[in-house]
Design a protein around this motif. Sequence first.
Motif, mmCIF file in Angstrom:
data_model
loop_
_atom_site.group_PDB
_atom_site.id
_atom_site.type_symbol
_atom_site.label_atom_id
_atom_site.label_comp_id
_atom_site.label_asym_id
_atom_site.label_seq_id
_atom_site.Cartn_x
_atom_site.Cartn_y
_atom_site.Cartn_z
ATOM 1 N N UNK A 275 0.775 -1.177 -0.121
ATOM 2 C CA UNK A 275 -0.128 -0.081 0.036
ATOM 3 C C UNK A 275 1.164 1.288 -0.098
ATOM 4 N N UNK A 276 1.900 1.217 0.935
ATOM 5 C CA UNK A 276 2.848 2.315 0.891
ATOM 6 C C UNK A 276 3.479 2.746 -0.516
ATOM 7 N N UNK A 277 3.827 1.492 -1.208
ATOM 8 C CA UNK A 277 4.643 2.020 -2.510
ATOM 9 C C UNK A 277 3.718 2.396 -3.423
ATOM 10 N N UNK A 278 2.512 1.896 -3.359
ATOM 11 C CA UNK A 278 1.397 2.335 -4.349
ATOM 12 C C UNK A 278 1.047 3.824 -4.104
ATOM 13 N N UNK A 279 0.757 4.165 -2.855
ATOM 14 C CA UNK A 279 0.502 5.595 -2.342
ATOM 15 C C UNK A 279 1.726 6.718 -2.987
ATOM 16 N N UNK A 280 2.724 6.287 -2.677
ATOM 17 C CA UNK A 280 3.981 7.016 -2.688
ATOM 18 C C UNK A 280 4.221 7.239 -4.357
ATOM 19 N N UNK A 281 3.918 5.997 -5.172
ATOM 20 C CA UNK A 281 3.985 6.217 -6.532
ATOM 21 C C UNK A 281 2.770 7.157 -7.282
ATOM 22 N N UNK A 282 1.866 6.974 -6.562
ATOM 23 C CA UNK A 282 0.603 7.904 -7.053
ATOM 24 C C UNK A 282 0.556 9.265 -6.767
ATOM 25 N N UNK A 283 1.172 9.552 -5.436
ATOM 26 C CA UNK A 283 1.530 11.066 -4.804
ATOM 27 C C UNK A 283 2.629 11.711 -5.814
ATOM 28 N N UNK A 284 3.541 11.126 -5.855
ATOM 29 C CA UNK A 284 4.975 11.732 -6.848
ATOM 30 C C UNK A 284 4.679 11.827 -8.366
ATOM 31 N N UNK A 285 3.917 10.631 -8.700
ATOM 32 C CA UNK A 285 3.705 10.582 -10.020
ATOM 33 C C UNK A 285 2.671 11.541 -10.497
ATOM 34 N N UNK A 286 1.706 11.806 -9.576
ATOM 35 C CA UNK A 286 0.618 12.810 -9.978
ATOM 36 C C UNK A 286 1.201 14.034 -9.754
ATOM 37 N N UNK A 287 2.044 14.455 -9.017
ATOM 38 C CA UNK A 287 2.765 15.831 -8.733
ATOM 39 C C UNK A 287 3.529 16.084 -10.053
ATOM 40 N N UNK A 288 4.485 15.231 -10.573
ATOM 41 C CA UNK A 288 4.976 15.188 -11.835
ATOM 42 C C UNK A 288 4.222 15.406 -13.042
ATOM 43 N N UNK A 289 3.044 14.562 -13.075
ATOM 44 C CA UNK A 289 2.163 14.707 -14.370
ATOM 45 C C UNK A 289 1.499 16.050 -14.412
ATOM 46 N N UNK A 290 1.087 16.668 -13.122
ATOM 47 C CA UNK A 290 0.371 17.972 -12.999
ATOM 48 C C UNK A 290 1.082 19.065 -13.200
ATOM 49 N N UNK A 291 2.460 19.112 -13.343
ATOM 50 C CA UNK A 291 3.359 20.185 -13.661
ATOM 51 C C UNK A 291 2.900 20.781 -14.952
ATOM 52 N N UNK A 292 2.649 19.843 -15.816
ATOM 53 C CA UNK A 292 2.128 20.197 -17.358
ATOM 54 C C UNK A 292 0.820 20.470 -17.514
ATOM 55 N N UNK A 293 0.012 20.567 -16.304
ATOM 56 C CA UNK A 293 -1.528 20.715 -16.568
ATOM 57 C C UNK A 293 -1.820 22.041 -17.032
ATOM 58 N N UNK A 294 -2.685 22.195 -18.146
ATOM 59 C CA UNK A 294 -3.241 23.535 -18.685
ATOM 60 C C UNK A 294 -4.088 24.140 -17.762
ATOM 61 N N UNK A 295 -4.237 23.666 -16.603
ATOM 62 C CA UNK A 295 -5.405 24.338 -15.519
ATOM 63 C C UNK A 295 -4.138 24.891 -14.561
ATOM 64 N N UNK A 296 -4.179 26.023 -14.476
ATOM 65 C CA UNK A 296 -3.122 26.808 -13.773
ATOM 66 C C UNK A 296 -3.149 26.496 -12.184
ATOM 67 N N UNK A 297 -4.144 26.423 -11.658
ATOM 68 C CA UNK A 297 -4.204 25.855 -10.176
ATOM 69 C C UNK A 297 -3.422 24.455 -9.946
ATOM 70 N N UNK A 298 -3.984 23.669 -10.902
ATOM 71 C CA UNK A 298 -3.128 22.256 -10.801
ATOM 72 C C UNK A 298 -1.623 22.360 -10.957
ATOM 73 N N UNK A 299 -1.080 23.256 -12.152
ATOM 74 C CA UNK A 299 -0.073 23.099 -12.381
ATOM 75 C C UNK A 299 0.900 23.844 -11.459
ATOM 76 N N UNK A 300 0.354 24.979 -10.659
ATOM 77 C CA UNK A 300 0.736 25.446 -9.456
ATOM 78 C C UNK A 300 1.265 24.627 -8.130
ATOM 79 N N UNK A 301 0.079 23.904 -8.077
ATOM 80 C CA UNK A 301 0.046 22.789 -6.859
ATOM 81 C C UNK A 301 1.201 21.811 -7.199
ATOM 82 N N UNK A 302 1.293 21.401 -8.532
ATOM 83 C CA UNK A 302 2.297 20.474 -8.658
ATOM 84 C C UNK A 302 3.606 21.159 -8.648
ATOM 85 N N UNK A 303 3.882 22.270 -9.236
ATOM 86 C CA UNK A 303 5.193 22.965 -9.180
ATOM 87 C C UNK A 303 5.536 23.064 -7.649
ATOM 88 N N UNK A 304 4.636 23.417 -6.866
ATOM 89 C CA UNK A 304 4.761 23.700 -5.277
ATOM 90 C C UNK A 304 5.336 22.234 -4.606
#
Length: 271
Positions: A75-104
């Motif tokens: 469960x830890x492995x899956x959760x960590x992968x999703x958290x870090x992977x989501x932040x990486x992915x949303x850095x390129x989000x066209x939604x400013x609020x999402x990309x800002x959150x990811x960049x933070x």
Amino acid sequence: MAKQIKSFGMARMSIGSCADFHHQVMKHVTTATPAALHIEDKTEAYEAAIATLDSIVNRQRAFVSTKVLADADRVRDNAVSIIIGTARLYRKSPVAEQSAAAELLYPQFSAYKDITRHEYSKQTAEVRGLLAVLAVEENKAAAATLGLTEVVAALQTANATFEESTAARTAEISGRMAQSDLSSGDALDAVNDLYKSIVQVVNAYAVVQPTDAVNTFIDSVNGVVEYYSRIAGSSASGGSASEGGNEGGGSSQGGGGSQGGTDDGSDDGEL
């Protein structure tokens, strides 16, 4: 001709068979009574030595906590992968609020590269640190923006479960320390030497002061010896002595360390 307890090559038996042999002999000691066999001073030690041998034969190798640890780590492995992977992915989000959150968040995750590949103990400490980062208010809000609130909660629960199970594992290990320190060779030597001593006493009394109890005990033990000598692949020898003499009647067991046991305290390899 006086009856005598036969000897046989016990060294060829496994540690489990030796333990069972001594259990069978002890049953006949109890039936005859130690007093009737003149071995009151040896019986308690013999019983204790048999119990020690039993504890080695039945030594638990696996840990109850192993599956819980593995499940929580998954469960830890899956959760960590999703958290870090989501932040990486949303850095390129066209939604400013999402990309800002990811960049933070994403730069703050740099310390946890390859976290899922690390050993249990290191990963536990790293997940604890990651959760502390995510608990900061602005980071918590950013994680919520990326839809990670429930995943973070799952990670927190899994890491807590893992830490509890680690404590349970160490308790299991502590509980086995005395047993794991036992040497099967030493335990076999101890019980076999006591058996040999008992045989010598009984055989001596069978010559100089035979009784029905002594003779019945000898017949019973010789039946046990005959049975286990077949298991050991050897033949029993001796069994009578001239009146007025004593052949010793001692068992030819010898060094028990070669009887198939292990004294390394190893478990299932999961420790």
